[in-house]
Write a protein that holds these residues in place. Structure first.
Motif, mmCIF file in Angstrom:
data_model
loop_
_atom_site.group_PDB
_atom_site.id
_atom_site.type_symbol
_atom_site.label_atom_id
_atom_site.label_comp_id
_atom_site.label_asym_id
_atom_site.label_seq_id
_atom_site.Cartn_x
_atom_site.Cartn_y
_atom_site.Cartn_z
ATOM 1 N N ASP A 117 0.891 -1.649 0.269
ATOM 2 C CA ASP A 117 -0.112 0.593 0.205
ATOM 3 C C ASP A 117 0.466 1.268 0.301
ATOM 4 O OD1 ASP A 117 -2.225 -0.946 0.041
ATOM 5 O OD2 ASP A 117 -2.859 -1.427 2.064
ATOM 6 N N MET A 118 1.439 0.977 0.639
ATOM 7 C CA MET A 118 2.465 2.447 0.523
ATOM 8 C C MET A 118 3.459 2.658 -0.693
ATOM 9 S SD MET A 118 5.580 3.201 4.330
ATOM 10 C CE MET A 118 6.255 4.993 3.777
ATOM 11 N N LEU A 119 4.122 1.348 -1.361
ATOM 12 C CA LEU A 119 4.516 1.193 -2.453
ATOM 13 C C LEU A 119 3.930 2.058 -3.103
ATOM 14 C CD1 LEU A 119 7.106 0.984 -4.620
ATOM 15 C CD2 LEU A 119 5.908 -1.423 -4.927
ATOM 16 N N GLU A 120 2.665 1.759 -3.616
ATOM 17 C CA GLU A 120 1.460 2.195 -4.071
ATOM 18 C C GLU A 120 1.546 3.556 -3.760
ATOM 19 O OE1 GLU A 120 -0.587 1.240 -7.187
ATOM 20 O OE2 GLU A 120 1.970 0.324 -7.324
ATOM 21 N N THR A 121 1.450 4.175 -2.935
ATOM 22 C CA THR A 121 1.330 5.729 -2.188
ATOM 23 C C THR A 121 2.776 6.781 -2.774
ATOM 24 O OG1 THR A 121 0.137 5.527 -0.603
ATOM 25 C CG2 THR A 121 0.868 6.750 0.204
ATOM 26 N N GLU A 122 3.774 6.027 -2.715
ATOM 27 C CA GLU A 122 4.510 6.200 -3.352
ATOM 28 C C GLU A 122 5.054 7.052 -4.803
ATOM 29 O OE1 GLU A 122 6.768 8.034 -1.186
ATOM 30 O OE2 GLU A 122 5.610 7.228 0.671
ATOM 31 N N ARG A 123 3.987 5.842 -5.522
ATOM 32 C CA ARG A 123 4.635 5.782 -6.456
ATOM 33 C C ARG A 123 3.606 6.951 -8.008
ATOM 34 N NH1 ARG A 123 5.283 1.854 -10.202
ATOM 35 N NH2 ARG A 123 6.187 -0.393 -8.824
ATOM 36 N N HIS A 124 1.967 7.178 -6.628
ATOM 37 C CA HIS A 124 1.012 8.604 -6.660
ATOM 38 C C HIS A 124 1.924 9.158 -6.941
ATOM 39 C CE1 HIS A 124 -1.269 5.119 -7.998
ATOM 40 N NE2 HIS A 124 -1.983 4.462 -6.437
ATOM 41 N N TYR A 125 2.787 9.954 -5.742
ATOM 42 C CA TYR A 125 3.131 10.277 -5.417
ATOM 43 C C TYR A 125 3.673 11.338 -6.737
ATOM 44 C CZ TYR A 125 6.170 14.014 -3.089
ATOM 45 O OH TYR A 125 6.894 14.664 -3.103
ATOM 46 N N LEU A 126 5.364 10.241 -7.342
ATOM 47 C CA LEU A 126 6.084 10.725 -8.164
ATOM 48 C C LEU A 126 5.343 10.676 -9.340
ATOM 49 C CD1 LEU A 126 7.945 9.688 -6.047
ATOM 50 C CD2 LEU A 126 8.505 8.260 -7.620
ATOM 51 N N ASP A 127 3.878 10.279 -9.316
ATOM 52 C CA ASP A 127 2.567 10.268 -10.829
ATOM 53 C C ASP A 127 2.026 11.918 -10.900
ATOM 54 O OD1 ASP A 127 4.088 7.323 -12.283
ATOM 55 O OD2 ASP A 127 2.127 7.095 -11.470
ATOM 56 N N ASP A 128 2.362 12.144 -9.573
ATOM 57 C CA ASP A 128 1.504 13.503 -9.460
ATOM 58 C C ASP A 128 2.291 14.284 -9.472
ATOM 59 O OD1 ASP A 128 -1.149 14.364 -9.676
ATOM 60 O OD2 ASP A 128 -0.671 15.038 -7.439
ATOM 61 N N ASN A 129 3.793 14.498 -9.274
ATOM 62 C CA ASN A 129 4.789 15.309 -8.765
ATOM 63 C C ASN A 129 4.559 16.649 -10.032
ATOM 64 O OD1 ASN A 129 6.105 15.685 -6.944
ATOM 65 N ND2 ASN A 129 7.962 15.469 -7.559
ATOM 66 N N PRO A 130 4.720 16.350 -11.562
ATOM 67 C CA PRO A 130 4.668 17.416 -12.408
ATOM 68 C C PRO A 130 3.585 18.123 -12.193
ATOM 69 C CG PRO A 130 5.668 15.199 -13.161
ATOM 70 C CD PRO A 130 5.034 14.986 -12.142
ATOM 71 N N ARG A 131 2.145 17.338 -12.450
ATOM 72 C CA ARG A 131 0.704 18.167 -12.252
ATOM 73 C C ARG A 131 1.044 18.980 -10.932
ATOM 74 N NH1 ARG A 131 -3.613 18.523 -9.398
ATOM 75 N NH2 ARG A 131 -3.319 16.949 -8.492
#
Length: 390
Positions: free
Chosen positions: A211-225
């Motif tokens: 779950d934490m891995l998915e959270t970090e993935r989403h955080y990185l994905d959303d960084n440019p936006r």
């Protein structure tokens, strides 16, 4: 003297200074684990790693980028468009079901949404090539995700087998490799280059479960936006201000104007409330949300968190009382980022930021509840409140 005041304190004791570079003493950094690693750019290195722009307003020049990449860093993409999850106006995991940019902006036509795009600089492409080659030469490490930002880099790294050295040893080698690639390829031989293009040390976050891995993935994905939204709408993400509540000072981040329109009853659910009293409170909170009043709470208990979601679903606005101060470069993310963008969130926190995570005690929870009630009583117009820039 402190030691005289506290005889149990060791002679070599030093006060703990907040730091994002501190390691977890109880963790073996050679073991099989996953980490989110952040490397910050050395301020003495003047070039940025990339630029982030709105591809809905500026058409990317893929042909020019491809030609430059083929010349300098074959196989490295120079312009990167986000996944659909990272585009404003589409669902982003951990954020509102639909993200809406601020209304009334002169920068956006009706129905038009931002499309964040990352264009790597020469330095950025060289760093990407260095990182690619580094992980090829170190098979015990797996690069699961990377996001290059103008002044820092995020990576999710998985250690596949027990390492012979501390993870920090390999991060140091990686930083040295990136510096060598970036500096050796610059044509200006007289140009002064710092010892490293990165700041000293690095920040790590241990990823302990899927779950934490998915959270970090989403955080990185959303960084440019999130970077692009802060650039387009800086008024929604200004630096924290100092706010006086009662006799004490706090920091506040978000829409400070919410203090002009507070609902007088804080969202606090107590076991002492009768069922009828609690139901009346919930009705008043829902009505306030519909009327766009701002509701104050630390949102600690499950019932308060549920009420928070209901308030937001009704289009309401919230003032959230936090138990820890903001870090130096604090910016909200996920749902809170989008609430800030919509002007629907104000966060109030102590002046001091503590990097050590402490469980919330009952005494602290009662203190936060009392602060929420005090703020509601002190909801006079903003001009009568003591507010200044941090």
């Amino acid at each position: 003297m402190e030691q005289a005041d506290n005889p149990d304190r060791k002679s070599f004791y030093k006060e703990k200074i907040p730091s994002m570079h501190r390691r977890c003493n109880s963790h073996d950094y050679r073991s099989v684990s996953s980490y989110m690693i952040t490397l910050g750019k050395n301020p003495e290195f003047k070039e940025f790693f990339c630029r982030i722009f709105d591809a809905a307003q500026e058409t990317p020049d893929f042909d020019c980028a491809r030609a430059r990449s083929d010349l300098l860093t074959p196989g490295i993409k120079r312009i990167l468009l986000p996944r659909k999850a990272g585009i404003a106006g589409f669902p982003v995991p951990g954020s509102l079901s639909r993200v809406s940019e601020p209304s009334g902006s002169l920068r956006r036509e009706s129905g038009e949404r931002s499309l964040p795009a990352v264009e790597l600089t020469d330095t950025g492409t060289l760093i990407r090539m260095a990182i690619r080659d580094f992980f090829k030469n170190h098979p015990a490490l797996l690069l699961k995700k990377i996001v290059v930002m103008p002044d820092h880099i995020h990576m999710i790294i998985h250690v596949k087998e027990y390492l012979t050295d501390h993870l920090g040893h390999y991060i140091g080698l990686l930083k040295h490799t990136c510096t060598r690639y970036a500096c050796d390829n610059h044509q200006d031989a007289d140009r002064k280059v710092p010892f490293s293009i990165f700041q000293d040390n690095y920040h790590d976050r241990i990823i302990r479960n899927s779950d934490m891995l998915e959270t970090e993935r989403h955080y990185l994905d959303d960084n440019p936006r999130r970077y692009l939204m802060r650039k387009i709408y800086p008024e929604y993400f200004s630096s924290p201000v100092i706010l006086t509540i009662g006799q004490d000072r706090y920091t506040a981040f978000g829409n400070i104007l919410l203090l002009r329109d507070l609902h007088p009853e804080a969202v606090i659910v107590s076991s002492k409330y009768s069922a009828s009293h609690l139901e009346n409170l919930k009705i008043s909170w829902r009505d306030a949300a519909r009327e766009r009043k701002a509701l104050v709470s630390p949102f600690i208990s499950k019932a308060e968190k549920t009420m928070r979601e209901e308030i937001l679903e009704l289009g309401g606005r919230i003032v959230e009382i936090l138990d820890n101060g903001f870090s130096e470069k604090y910016k909200p993310w996920g749902k809170n980022f989008d609430l800030c963008l919509e002007g629907r969130l104000l966060q109030i926190a102590p002046l001091e930021h503590n990097t050590a995570k402490k469980p919330l005690s009952r005494a602290k929870a009662l203190e936060l509840n009392a602060l929420s009630r005090l703020l509601c009583r002190q909801y006079s117009p903003l001009t009568e409140m003591s507010v200044r820039k941090r």
